[in-house]
Scaffold this active site. Structure first.
Site, PDB file in Angstrom:
ATOM      1  CG  PHE A   1      13.409   5.924   2.047  1.00 60.57           C
ATOM      2  CD1 PHE A   1      14.035   5.611   0.861  1.00 60.57           C
ATOM      3  CD2 PHE A   1      12.860   4.886   2.793  1.00 60.57           C
ATOM      4  CE1 PHE A   1      14.114   4.291   0.415  1.00 60.57           C
ATOM      5  CE2 PHE A   1      12.921   3.569   2.360  1.00 60.57           C
ATOM      6  CZ  PHE A   1      13.553   3.272   1.173  1.00 60.57           C
TER       7      PHE A   1
ATOM      8  CG  HIS B   1      -2.034  -1.010   1.115  1.00 58.32           C
ATOM      9  ND1 HIS B   1      -3.353  -0.648   1.049  1.00 58.32           N
ATOM     10  CD2 HIS B   1      -2.015  -2.352   1.005  1.00 58.32           C
ATOM     11  CE1 HIS B   1      -4.100  -1.743   0.925  1.00 58.32           C
ATOM     12  NE2 HIS B   1      -3.300  -2.787   0.903  1.00 58.32           N
TER      13      HIS B   1
ATOM     14  CG  ASP C   1       9.156  -7.572   5.336  1.00 61.12           C
ATOM     15  OD1 ASP C   1       8.395  -6.609   5.509  1.00 61.12           O
ATOM     16  OD2 ASP C   1       9.734  -8.139   6.278  1.00 61.12           O
ATOM     17  CB  SER C   2      13.170  -3.963   2.819  1.00 66.04           C
ATOM     18  OG  SER C   2      12.226  -2.917   2.911  1.00 66.04           O
TER      19      SER C   2
ATOM     20  N   GLY D   1       5.546   4.654  -2.743  1.00 58.05           N
ATOM     21  CA  GLY D   1       6.951   4.672  -3.157  1.00 58.05           C
ATOM     22  C   GLY D   1       7.401   3.312  -3.667  1.00 58.05           C
ATOM     23  CE  LYS D   2       8.305  -1.309   1.089  1.00 59.67           C
ATOM     24  NZ  LYS D   2       7.832  -2.368   1.980  1.00 59.67           N
TER      25      LYS D   2
ATOM     26  CE1 TYR E   1      14.919   2.256  10.153  1.00 60.24           C
ATOM     27  CE2 TYR E   1      16.704   2.378  11.736  1.00 60.24           C
ATOM     28  CZ  TYR E   1      15.373   2.138  11.442  1.00 60.24           C
ATOM     29  OH  TYR E   1      14.509   1.772  12.442  1.00 60.24           O
TER      30      TYR E   1
HETATM   31  P1  IMP Z   1       8.670  -2.709   5.281  1.00 65.33           P
HETATM   32  O1  IMP Z   1       7.746  -1.699   4.676  1.00 65.33           O
HETATM   33  O2  IMP Z   1       8.023  -3.622   6.266  1.00 65.33           O
HETATM   34  O3  IMP Z   1       9.462  -3.438   4.238  1.00 65.33           O
HETATM   35  O4  IMP Z   1       9.665  -1.862   6.188  1.00 65.33           O
HETATM   36  C1  IMP Z   1      10.875  -1.460   5.708  1.00 65.33           C
HETATM   37  C2  IMP Z   1      11.597  -0.658   6.759  1.00 65.33           C
HETATM   38  O5  IMP Z   1      12.982  -0.668   6.444  1.00 65.33           O
HETATM   39  C3  IMP Z   1      11.183   0.787   6.772  1.00 65.33           C
HETATM   40  O6  IMP Z   1      11.297   1.255   8.069  1.00 65.33           O
HETATM   41  C4  IMP Z   1      12.210   1.455   5.863  1.00 65.33           C
HETATM   42  O7  IMP Z   1      12.424   2.786   6.217  1.00 65.33           O
HETATM   43  C5  IMP Z   1      13.443   0.614   6.084  1.00 65.33           C
HETATM   44  N1  IMP Z   1      14.142   0.491   4.793  1.00 65.33           N
HETATM   45  C6  IMP Z   1      13.928  -0.436   3.834  1.00 65.33           C
HETATM   46  N2  IMP Z   1      14.679  -0.207   2.751  1.00 65.33           N
HETATM   47  C7  IMP Z   1      15.384   0.900   3.029  1.00 65.33           C
HETATM   48  C8  IMP Z   1      16.320   1.660   2.272  1.00 65.33           C
HETATM   49  O8  IMP Z   1      16.653   1.391   1.117  1.00 65.33           O
HETATM   50  N3  IMP Z   1      16.808   2.747   2.905  1.00 65.33           N
HETATM   51  C9  IMP Z   1      16.463   3.114   4.158  1.00 65.33           C
HETATM   52  N4  IMP Z   1      15.581   2.457   4.890  1.00 65.33           N
HETATM   53  C10 IMP Z   1      15.040   1.351   4.343  1.00 65.33           C
END
Ligand code: IMP
Length: 204
Positions: A161, A17, A77-78, A20-21, A163
């Site tokens: 954005f 949702h 998921d990241s 950006g992604k 970290y």
């Molecule tokens: P998700 O939406 O559950 O995948 O949460 C990803 C989390 O990891 C978020 O808090 C993002 O800010 C952080 N994150 C993921 N990819 C990056 C990146 O490329 N740069 C900085 N923070 C990231």
């Protein structure tokens, strides 16, 4: 011979949702002639991320979207990991930024990381991105990409954005937030995961 299932559909659901992604993944998939529709546009529910691994959570999101839509779904998921914190915040990366009013503040989240890790000599850190394709019949294909580096303090840069301002990739001098976004996208965890997915499921 590849044992991966190929993506033959030309339109898939992106189980996110986050605008950006959706934009970022749409651009990557467009190169392979694959169009996406977002879970938000289809009004799909957002499942709770109850797993303890990136691949687990991405699988959960992709499978839920594929089942609800009857289409192939892609989920990601990241997160950010610090070696001295045994990989934390990891799958809880977004939670560490959560404010009492429900908004997210990454300055606070980065400060928490620094406070916990500041006395440890090991500065190694990395980003992880899991990407999972799920078919309505329950089949899944999952890939995990990483970007290795070190965490620095104080944070630097305005272009990224999350970290990004406290992460310098291995061999680099600038943080992910100081770099030209195009350069970041060439070496990021998301780019690595997507390259694996493309090799396994998108290329002939
Ligand atoms: P998700 O939406 O559950 O995948 O949460 C990803 C989390 O990891 C978020 O808090 C993002 O800010 C952080 N994150 C993921 N990819 C990056 C990146 O490329 N740069 C900085 N923070 C990231």
């Amino acid at each position: 011979m590849s044992t991966h299932r190929k993506l033959t559909e030309k339109k898939i659901v992106l189980a996110s949702h986050n605008a950006g992604k959706v934009r970022e993944n749409a651009a990557l998939l467009a190169e392979y002639g694959v169009e996406i529709i977002s879970a938000k546009d289809l009004g799909l529910p957002v499942p709770d991320e109850t797993e303890t691994t990136f691949l687990g959570n991405a699988t959960l999101k992709a499978v839920a979207a594929a089942k609800a839509s009857g289409m192939v779904a892609l989920a990601d998921d990241s997160g950010f990991s610090v070696a001295a914190l045994d990989g934390a915040p990891g799958v809880y990366t977004a939670d560490w930024a959560e404010q009492p009013d429900g908004s997210r503040d990454y300055k606070t989240a980065m400060t928490k990381v620094e406070k916990l890790a500041r006395h440890a000599p090991d500065r190694a850190a990395w980003f992880t991105c899991a990407l999972v394709l799920a078919w309505p019949d329950g089949h899944t294909e999952g890939f995990e990409g990483k970007a290795m580096g070190e965490w620095i303090w104080p944070p630097r840069g305005e272009r990224g954005f999350g970290y990004d301002p406290m992460f310098v990739p291995t061999g680099g001098a600038q943080t992910f937030s100081e770099m030209d976004p195009e350069e970041k996208h060439k070496i990021s965890h998301r780019a690595n995961a997507f390259a694996m997915l493309a090799e396994a499921c998108l290329k002939d």
